[in-house]
Design an enzyme around this catalytic site. Structure first.
Site, short mmCIF file in Angstrom:
data_model
loop_
_atom_site.label_atom_id
_atom_site.label_comp_id
_atom_site.label_asym_id
_atom_site.label_seq_id
_atom_site.Cartn_x
_atom_site.Cartn_y
_atom_site.Cartn_z
CE LYS A 1 2.05 -6.68 -2.34
NZ LYS A 1 1.75 -5.45 -3.11
CB SER B 1 -0.36 -6.81 -6.21
OG SER B 1 0.40 -5.80 -5.54
CB SER C 1 -0.78 -2.86 -5.10
OG SER C 1 -0.83 -3.50 -6.34
#
Ligand code: GLN
Length: 493
Positions: free
Chosen positions: A79, A154, A178
């Site tokens: 990420k 996310s 997330s």
């Protein structure tokens, strides 16, 4: 041999046993990314050259007969809020779109030491604020099961890339859901460890008391193997737990005995849950029952305050954490010099840099958080939220006196249409209804696939455990997958 239809542990074995090289495996995944990512948009950056260089060095170490980690040579995606010295660390924000970190996050160092092959950085909601990856300031990621749907967020890019077989493993971060929510919407496995299990050093801070890094994979054995590599005490993170790391990979293989599964009847029967999610959850409960688990009803009376509590605390911490982006030390600086000769030029520069650099959701949260922390409102909002956080934690502690695991849905709905919730922040905040509790209480929580809807969208179940029971949670996930003979299914791309 089909190199991408293997689990991460199988892939590592093939490489160790010299049935395939890490270069061949890495190239196969890079080809897959090349072929599919224009349509999906999992990655904000792919670094093929550096990935192949790492792969070559792993292959040489193997030829020299060196003993390597159980995941050596396996590709992984990160990420883009995990700091890496190579390339940009953007948090999918315009304000950091050229930011190069001077150091690697601890998890990145650990991956390198364990010889994993980082293939690239994945798309996300800006600063990890969102549940659909639509808040990325770059582009929207599509759900690999249906390109009209959101992948969740996310960590949407990290979930989509594993679901689309662009990488067998990835890392995400989970502040309020997330990792688990996008894992659920993309039909893969995601795990949020106990708070403090994995070092946050080098994770760009959103809400520091809630943030935790965790793995995505296609099954629980791979999750445990990756957690093994990234977990552990780190003096650079003052909230890191100073105790030794158990052997997750071997502990999850232990047979489960006398398991007590807690369920929340009120939640399972509520209208908040989409019907296939409920049916597949009930089927999962039956699987546990058939394998000797005792099903016990529990209650979490304060859970209904989870969303407001989470959003007050997360926004408050974000407003403080994000004050460092001023255009002075980091990233984007506004080029607007219209007020250059005025005495207010510096304030204008900071104001313009923040106004131009942050997206709408990030601004909304900075304002909400600043409001909640301001004199006169602090007691009514922030302090109240901290009190509720304690009560929510107490609820879990009481429940875990009588059960080992709480089993429920990960999310109220399955993947939703891109754009469907983007104009209504509250409807998107409700995506986190079942996930924020584990963050507020610092507990380990796992999301794994439970089946599909009639329309072919994945459904999921969540297992939450008491603090430090990461192994037990993963063990339950692993045995569930063993009992049902779980084989990942792949979207047709
Ligand atoms: N969806 C939640 C939010 O928008 C959770 C985000 C996260 O876990 N990073 O805050």
């Amino acid at each position: 041999m089909d190199l991408i239809n293997q689990t991460a542990l199988q892939t590592a074995r093939l490489i160790r046993e010299k049935s395939a090289t890490s270069r061949e495996v890495t190239q196969a995944y890079l080809d897959r990314i090349q072929l599919t990512d224009a349509a999906i948009g999992s990655f904000v950056n792919v670094d093929a050259e550096s990935a192949l260089a790492i792969a070559d060095s792993v292959d040489q170490q193997i030829l020299r007969g060196q003993t390597l980690s159980p995941l050596a040579g396996v590709p992984i995606a990160l990420k883009d809020n995990l700091c890496t010295t190579s390339g940009v660390t953007s948090c999918a924000s315009k304000i950091l779109s050229n930011f190069r970190s001077p150091y690697d996050a601890t998890v990145v160092t650990k991956l390198r030491d364990a010889s994993l092959v980082v293939v690239g950085k994945t798309n996300m909601d800006e600063f990890a604020m969102g549940s659909s990856t639509e808040n990325s300031s770059f582009f929207t990621t599509k759900n690999p099961w249906n390109f009209e749907m959101a992948p969740g967020g996310s960590s949407g890019g990290s979930a989509a890339c594993v679901a689309a077989q662009q990488a067998p493993l990835s890392l995400g971060s989970d502040t309020g859901g997330s990792i688990r929510q996008p894992a659920s919407l993309c039909g893969i496995c995601g795990f949020k460890p106990t708070y403090g299990r994995v070092s946050r050093y080098g994770l760009v801070a959103f809400a520091s008391s809630l943030d935790q890094i965790g793995p995505f994979a296609n099954n629980c054995e791979d999750l445990a193997a990756l957690l093994q590599i990234i977990a552990g005490h780190d003096a650079r993170d003052s909230t890191s737990i100073p105790s030794s790391v158990p052997n997750f990979s071997s502990e999850i293989q232990e047979p489960i005995k006398d398991l007590r599964i807690g369920i929340l009847p009120e939640l399972i029967n509520s209208d908040n849950i989409e019907s296939s999610t409920r049916e597949n959850l009930l089927a999962a409960i039956d699987v546990f029952k058939a394998n000797g688990a005792k099903i016990i009803e529990v209650a979490l009376p304060y859970a209904k305050y989870g969303i407001p509590t989470y959003y007050v605390i997360a926004c408050s911490e974000a407003s403080s954490n994000l004050s460092r982006y001023s255009g002075v030390h980091y990233g984007y600086r506004s080029t607007d010099r219209s007020n250059r000769d005025s005495a207010d030029a510096l304030v204008d520069m900071i104001c313009n840099s923040r106004s131009e650099g942050f997206g709408a959701e990030v601004k909304r949260r900075i304002m909400l958080g600043t409001y909640a922390l301001s004199a006169g409102y602090y007691d009514a909002y922030y302090l109240k939220a901290l009190q509720l956080r304690r009560l929510i934690g107490n609820d879990f502690a009481t429940a875990f006196n009588s059960v080992d695991i709480i089993l429920g849905p990960t999310t109220p709905s399955v993947a939703f249409k891109l754009g469907a919730k983007s104009t209504d922040p509250i409807s998107l905040y409700l995506e986190d209804l079942f996930t924020v509790g584990a963050n507020l209480a610092g507990l380990p929580a796992l999301s794994i696939p439970s089946g599909f809807t009639k329309d072919g969208l994945p459904t999921a179940i969540q297992m939450q455990g008491a603090a430090m029971q990461d192994s037990l949670v993963l063990q339950c996930g692993h045995w569930f997958q063993k009992w049902i003979g779980y084989q990942p299914t792949w979207p047709k791309l």
